[in-house]
Motif scaffolding. Structure first.
Motif, mmCIF file in Angstrom:
data_model
loop_
_atom_site.group_PDB
_atom_site.id
_atom_site.type_symbol
_atom_site.label_atom_id
_atom_site.label_comp_id
_atom_site.label_asym_id
_atom_site.label_seq_id
_atom_site.Cartn_x
_atom_site.Cartn_y
_atom_site.Cartn_z
ATOM 1 N N ILE A 113 77.533 87.413 53.047
ATOM 2 C CA ILE A 113 78.360 87.875 54.155
ATOM 3 C C ILE A 113 77.917 87.105 55.388
ATOM 4 O O ILE A 113 76.783 87.249 55.847
ATOM 5 N N GLN A 114 78.788 86.238 55.846
ATOM 6 C CA GLN A 114 78.413 85.309 56.902
ATOM 7 C C GLN A 114 79.396 85.436 58.056
ATOM 8 O O GLN A 114 80.245 86.325 58.058
ATOM 9 N N MET A 115 79.283 84.547 59.006
ATOM 10 C CA MET A 115 80.173 84.599 60.159
ATOM 11 C C MET A 115 81.633 84.486 59.711
ATOM 12 O O MET A 115 81.945 83.671 58.850
ATOM 13 N N ARG A 116 82.490 85.329 60.242
ATOM 14 C CA ARG A 116 83.931 85.410 59.964
ATOM 15 C C ARG A 116 84.257 86.130 58.655
ATOM 16 O O ARG A 116 85.413 86.133 58.248
ATOM 17 N N THR A 117 83.294 86.734 57.989
ATOM 18 C CA THR A 117 83.625 87.579 56.839
ATOM 19 C C THR A 117 84.208 88.897 57.344
ATOM 20 O O THR A 117 83.625 89.524 58.229
ATOM 21 N N VAL A 118 85.361 89.273 56.814
ATOM 22 C CA VAL A 118 85.989 90.530 57.230
ATOM 23 C C VAL A 118 85.578 91.621 56.247
ATOM 24 O O VAL A 118 85.688 91.450 55.031
ATOM 25 N N LEU A 119 85.057 92.711 56.780
ATOM 26 C CA LEU A 119 84.574 93.800 55.934
ATOM 27 C C LEU A 119 85.331 95.090 56.230
ATOM 28 O O LEU A 119 85.788 95.311 57.356
ATOM 29 N N LYS A 120 85.432 95.900 55.204
ATOM 30 C CA LYS A 120 86.051 97.218 55.342
ATOM 31 C C LYS A 120 85.030 98.171 55.939
ATOM 32 O O LYS A 120 83.840 98.083 55.615
ATOM 33 N N VAL A 121 85.507 99.075 56.794
ATOM 34 C CA VAL A 121 84.590 100.079 57.347
ATOM 35 C C VAL A 121 84.798 101.375 56.570
ATOM 36 O O VAL A 121 85.913 101.884 56.488
ATOM 37 N N VAL A 122 83.714 101.881 55.962
ATOM 38 C CA VAL A 122 83.869 103.057 55.097
ATOM 39 C C VAL A 122 83.204 104.296 55.709
ATOM 40 O O VAL A 122 82.501 105.020 55.042
ATOM 41 N N ASP A 123 83.424 104.506 57.007
ATOM 42 C CA ASP A 123 83.022 105.782 57.599
ATOM 43 C C ASP A 123 84.135 106.227 58.544
ATOM 44 O O ASP A 123 85.161 105.562 58.670
ATOM 45 N N ASN A 124 83.938 107.362 59.230
ATOM 46 C CA ASN A 124 84.988 107.861 60.120
ATOM 47 C C ASN A 124 84.672 107.559 61.585
ATOM 48 O O ASN A 124 84.929 108.365 62.459
ATOM 49 N N SER A 125 84.120 106.351 61.820
ATOM 50 C CA SER A 125 83.825 105.981 63.197
ATOM 51 C C SER A 125 85.080 105.578 63.962
ATOM 52 O O SER A 125 85.067 105.529 65.184
ATOM 53 N N GLY A 126 86.149 105.255 63.253
ATOM 54 C CA GLY A 126 87.380 104.877 63.922
ATOM 55 C C GLY A 126 87.784 103.438 63.672
ATOM 56 O O GLY A 126 88.950 103.097 63.789
ATOM 57 N N ALA A 127 86.844 102.594 63.318
ATOM 58 C CA ALA A 127 87.179 101.208 63.002
ATOM 59 C C ALA A 127 87.688 101.118 61.577
ATOM 60 O O ALA A 127 87.301 101.921 60.718
ATOM 61 N N LYS A 128 88.599 100.175 61.330
ATOM 62 C CA LYS A 128 89.106 99.983 59.969
ATOM 63 C C LYS A 128 88.541 98.712 59.366
ATOM 64 O O LYS A 128 88.086 98.702 58.245
ATOM 65 N N LYS A 129 88.606 97.630 60.156
ATOM 66 C CA LYS A 129 88.106 96.357 59.657
ATOM 67 C C LYS A 129 87.249 95.712 60.727
ATOM 68 O O LYS A 129 87.597 95.759 61.921
ATOM 69 N N VAL A 130 86.137 95.124 60.319
ATOM 70 C CA VAL A 130 85.307 94.387 61.275
ATOM 71 C C VAL A 130 85.087 92.985 60.735
ATOM 72 O O VAL A 130 85.173 92.759 59.520
ATOM 73 N N MET A 131 84.812 92.065 61.667
ATOM 74 C CA MET A 131 84.491 90.701 61.253
ATOM 75 C C MET A 131 83.040 90.421 61.611
ATOM 76 O O MET A 131 82.603 90.682 62.728
ATOM 77 N N CYS A 132 82.308 89.927 60.631
ATOM 78 C CA CYS A 132 80.884 89.639 60.845
ATOM 79 C C CYS A 132 80.760 88.475 61.827
ATOM 80 O O CYS A 132 81.473 87.474 61.710
ATOM 81 N N ILE A 133 79.887 88.637 62.831
ATOM 82 C CA ILE A 133 79.664 87.509 63.738
ATOM 83 C C ILE A 133 78.222 87.043 63.682
ATOM 84 O O ILE A 133 77.895 85.966 64.161
ATOM 85 N N GLN A 134 77.342 87.838 63.094
ATOM 86 C CA GLN A 134 75.949 87.426 62.973
ATOM 87 C C GLN A 134 75.249 88.283 61.939
ATOM 88 O O GLN A 134 75.430 89.500 61.938
ATOM 89 N N ALA A 135 74.499 87.656 61.056
ATOM 90 C CA ALA A 135 73.636 88.419 60.154
ATOM 91 C C ALA A 135 72.255 88.480 60.784
ATOM 92 O O ALA A 135 71.751 87.465 61.262
#
Lengths: 166, 166
Positions: free
Chosen positions: A48-70
């Motif tokens: 999982i590197q920069m620009r990898t799009v990940l699903k958010v699996v909690d109820n924080s409100g976000a649906k998808k995030v893009m990795c910008i830094q590991a």
């Protein structure tokens, strides 16, 4: 007598033809399967590197995030690592808004990860649970399976919230 | 420590071996080696792949119902440690294994025997029914030595004469 002979003949002929037909159909199906397999061959799963799009699996409100830094590792993040991500999609009235920079723990990764006993584990998709800087989860629920390795990474809170532990 | 069963070939997965895939509904697929994992990725059905245990069970190649299989069962309740029980279990494992292997070999023997007789019968029947494809029925009637001698013994003179009349 003649009638009997004719029926015998026809039976033999049918059986011969049937055998041929079966063989042909078998051949056809095998070739078709092969073609399917070639087209369906899965892509090589990687870090999982920069620009990898990940699903958010909690109820924080976000649906998808893009990795910008590991935060760990030169090549990128793996299962259980923490990443910095930017929210790309969000629910309209959640805790986290679109465009915010958040921290997250990778709870599912399609790339296999070695376990302590030497076997390997991999998941269906890349998923993340959003946490704050101290490592406390932002949401109050976690969906889907999470690996038990999170305990080693001191994310016990996520483990207790999760329904299934693999 | 638990010795799991491979999802594809049903062989034992010893600790530290193989790979496990966790689907999003938390179902765990364990594979004993990359061969089984690759076959799973190719979406092959273990019931249709000839070398798997599932195929062999389904097609009556292996013994399916036996009292020796009852000992090997998944128990989720941990047993309280007792030295005597452990000792007896270790002894029992050997005898049970012996009994099972004997029964399995017997099963295979019986299976092979049945197949041989059936094949012979089928071959005789086919020869009897479709000899007319090789030799014209008229010639056969003239020279009965071309048919199987076994059948010649079976058929009585009266029946022979009747057939001739027809």
């Amino acid at each position: 007598m003649a009638a009997g002979l004719a029926s015998k003949w026809s039976r033999v002929g049918r059986s011969l033809l049937g055998g041929l037909g079966n063989n042909l159909s078998n051949l056809l199906t095998t070739s078709h399967e092969m073609a399917c397999n070639n087209s369906l061959s899965q892509q090589q799963r990687t870090f999982i590197q920069m620009r990898t799009v990940l699903k958010v699996v909690d109820n924080s409100g976000a649906k998808k995030v893009m990795c910008i830094q590991a935060l760990k590792g030169k090549k990128g993040a793996r299962l259980g690592d923490t990443i910095v991500a930017s929210v790309k999609e969000a629910h309209p009235n959640g805790k986290v808004k679109k465009g915010k920079v958040v921290y997250g723990v990778v709870v599912r990764a399609a790339m296999q990860r070695g376990r302590c006993d030497g076997s390997e584990v991999k998941f269906d998709d890349n998923a993340v649970v959003l946490v704050d800087k101290q490592g406390q989860p932002i949401g109050t629920r976690v969906f889907g399976p999470v690996p038990h390795e999170l305990r080693k990474k001191k994310h016990v809170k996520i483990l207790t919230l999760a329904g299934h532990i693999a | 420590m638990r010795i799991e069963k491979c999802w594809f070939c049903s062989s034992a997965v010893y600790p530290g071996h193989g790979i496990q895939f966790v689907r999003n509904d938390a179902k765990i697929f364990r594979f004993c080696r990359s061969k089984c994992h690759k076959n799973f990725k190719m979406k092959r059905n273990p019931r249709k792949v000839k070398w798997t245990k599932a195929y062999r069970r389904l097609h009556g190649k292996d013994m399916t119902q036996d009292s020796t299989f009852e000992f090997e069962r998944r128990r989720n309740r941990p047993e309280r440690y007792d030295r005597n029980v452990t000792e007896n279990t270790l002894k029992a494992i050997k005898t049970i294994d012996k009994v099972r292997s004997r029964r399995e070999s017997k099963h295979i023997e019986r299976r092979k025997k049945g197949k041989k007789g059936q094949q012979m019968r089928e071959a005789v029947k086919e020869l009897e029914q479709s000899i007319s494809l090789v030799k014209a029925p008229a010639i056969l009637r003239e020279d009965p030595s071309l048919t199987l001698p076994k059948i010649m013994v079976k058929v009585s003179q009266a029946q022979e004469s009747q057939r001739m009349e027809e």
